[in-house]
Design an enzyme around this catalytic site. Structure first.
Site, PDB file in Angstrom:
ATOM      1  N   GLU A  57       0.318  -1.345   0.214  1.00 31.02           N
ATOM      2  CA  GLU A  57       0.166   0.781   0.196  1.00 31.02           C
ATOM      3  C   GLU A  57       0.482   1.082   0.275  1.00 31.02           C
ATOM      4  O   GLU A  57       1.475   1.586   0.603  1.00 31.02           O
ATOM      5  CB  GLU A  57      -1.030   0.437   1.469  1.00 31.02           C
ATOM      6  CG  GLU A  57      -1.740   1.602   1.385  1.00 31.02           C
ATOM      7  CD  GLU A  57      -2.977   1.603   2.666  1.00 31.02           C
ATOM      8  OE1 GLU A  57      -3.160   2.331   2.429  1.00 31.02           O
ATOM      9  OE2 GLU A  57      -2.316   0.507   3.541  1.00 31.02           O
ATOM     10  N   ASP A  92       8.927   6.731  15.360  1.00 28.55           N
ATOM     11  CA  ASP A  92       9.191   7.694  14.958  1.00 28.55           C
ATOM     12  C   ASP A  92       9.234   8.018  16.479  1.00 28.55           C
ATOM     13  O   ASP A  92       9.225   8.685  17.306  1.00 28.55           O
ATOM     14  CB  ASP A  92       7.481   8.398  14.316  1.00 28.55           C
ATOM     15  CG  ASP A  92       7.172   9.274  13.901  1.00 28.55           C
ATOM     16  OD1 ASP A  92       8.081   9.952  13.939  1.00 28.55           O
ATOM     17  OD2 ASP A  92       6.355  10.232  14.241  1.00 28.55           O
ATOM     18  N   ASP A 147      10.034  12.572  17.692  1.00 28.22           N
ATOM     19  CA  ASP A 147       9.617  14.377  17.724  1.00 28.22           C
ATOM     20  C   ASP A 147       9.908  14.862  18.643  1.00 28.22           C
ATOM     21  O   ASP A 147       9.597  14.070  19.493  1.00 28.22           O
ATOM     22  CB  ASP A 147       8.064  14.117  17.052  1.00 28.22           C
ATOM     23  CG  ASP A 147       7.744  15.333  16.762  1.00 28.22           C
ATOM     24  OD1 ASP A 147       8.684  16.137  16.477  1.00 28.22           O
ATOM     25  OD2 ASP A 147       6.872  15.696  15.451  1.00 28.22           O
TER      26      ASP A 147
END
Length: 447
Positions: A61, A128, A130
């Protein structure tokens, strides 16, 4: 005149003055490394070997974010050429990569409700991180801000994740990517990692989740910071990062609020008062940190009975807690703060490397973990700068080569290949060869 026409007209265009989205058609046509992306995501299934899975890549995808924040999920492509054509045609402002499904995601409706169903079957293990999650630590800026002063927080996260994933879990095919603005993504691409269940992914993410948020201004830290070998390894790295980089760069102990925040980690009012009084006699974060460590160690020695005096019997447990407060401070400020939800689910989307951040214009470039401390987010190549290089005439590519090879993009792609792709390609080719040998060794049945 369109951007493409301006480029054809000659070197007069300064692309640093052109909107990011206006440049995306040129970027995808001339700068995006389509072949390298296809080689990675095909995992050897490119049709050149008899044991390849010809439909593998098409079951992956892709999600395109089109201009105007229009999300188009469940995109799929039969090969790298079709992906390249779609990028040039649709010019997404962002590309997200999802899992490989059991069927072509664009045809999912045909399978929903059937016995076969529609479900993810593999996906890279991803992380992830941040910088906005460190806003309570940073003194140089908040929210979308990033600079060389707060980059050490990201570099420390890269180092700890890389060491833990390799040494504690045995993964080898790992790469890190600058998010284009204020964070870092990590991709773990070993076959074993791609086949992990959601439960296994959650367990690995939890393993690295030492930092668990804050309560009343104090970081909640999981487990003991003394006993586990992985925590000891991380602390050894973080101690240097904290003392040599974060303290001087962020000037943590020259900010009154940060001073109070640090003191809150000490076990009792007496030691807090003692340190605060000593700080009145010195200036500078590094000097104040040394004073704090000295005061804590003196108190710990008194508590464990090493110093005879008012407490001859000692209190080893309190002494241990006193010393542990130093580790708590370092880990509270510098240990990686993961977005746990990104790592837990196989079907979570994550931005592709080599995207362009729509606000900064910076390319999401791979990072060599060996030189993570030296990486400078302020000097990352931008789409405008790259197109200026192409347009200057001084960056003419050799005959037959992709245009990006004559720009600063070449260094980013080289990092991707040297740190990750070349070794992965060798392993997947060896795996396909082993499958071929195993098939050849199977006895042929006579009918």
């Amino acid at each position: 005149m369109t951007v493409e026409q301006q480029t054809a007209a000659g070197p007069a265009t300064d692309f640093n003055n052109v909107g990011v989205q206006e440049m995306m058609k040129l970027y995808y046509s001339r700068l995006f490394p389509h072949q390298e992306m296809f080689k990675w995501l095909a995992y050897g299934n490119d049709g050149k070997h008899p044991k390849t899975d010809g439909g593998f890549f098409q079951r992956r995808e892709f999600c395109f974010t089109l201009d105007g924040d229009i999300f188009v999920r469940y995109q799929s492509f039969k090969d790298g050429g079709e992906l390249a054509a779609a990028l040039k045609d649709r010019c997404p402002s962002k590309i997200d990569i999802g899992p490989v499904y059991n069927v072509d995601p664009q045809r999912r409706a045909a399978y929903q409700g059937s016995g076969q169903g529609f479900a993810p079957v593999e996906r890279e293990l991803v992380f992830d991180i941040d910088l906005t999650d460190y806003d309570d630590v940073r003194t140089c800026g908040k929210e979308g801000h990033i600079c060389g002063k707060c980059w050490p927080l990201m570099a420390a996260a890269i180092k700890i994740l890389d060491a833990g994933l390799r040494q504690d879990f045995g993964f080898q095919h790992i790469f890190f990517v600058y998010s284009g603005r204020r964070g870092v993504h990590c991709w773990v691409c070993d076959e074993r990692a791609r086949k992990l269940t959601d439960e296994q992914r959650s367990a690995i993410a939890a393993y690295f989740a030492v930092y668990k948020g804050q309560e009343k201004g104090i970081a909640k830290l999981a487990t003991s910071l003394d006993d586990h070998p992985a925590i000891k390894r991380a602390y050894d790295l973080l101690q240097d990062a904290f003392e040599q980089r974060l303290l001087p760069e962020q000037r943590l102990l020259e900010d009154e609020q940060q001073c109070q925040n640090v003191l809150a980690y000490l076990p009792n009012d007496a030691i807090r008062s003692d340190v605060q009084q000593r700080w009145q006699r010195v200036h500078g974060s590094e000097q104040r940190w040394e004073v704090l460590k000295e005061a804590v160690e003196e108190e710990a020695k008194a508590l464990d009975g090493a110093r005879r005096g008012s407490r001859p019997s000692g209190d080893p447990r309190a002494a241990k807690a006193m010393r542990k407060s130093i580790k708590d401070i370092v880990c509270a400020y510098a240990y990686p703060r993961l977005d746990m939800e990104v790592s837990k689910k196989m079907n979570h989307l994550l931005k592709a490397p080599f995207c362009v951040h729509p606000k900064t214009g910076k390319v999401c470039v791979p990072i060599d973990p060996d030189v993570a401390w030296e990486f400078d987010p302020d000097t990352v190549c931008t789409v405008g700068g790259l197109l200026n290089q192409l347009n200057s005439g001084s960056a003419a590519a050799a005959q037959g080569e992709e245009p990006w090879r004559a720009t600063d993009m070449a260094a980013a792609v080289d990092t991707f290949r040297v740190c990750f792709l070349d070794a992965l390609q060798q392993e997947v080719k060896a795996g396909l060869a082993e499958k071929a040998r195993a098939a050849a060794a199977q006895p042929t049945l006579a009918w």
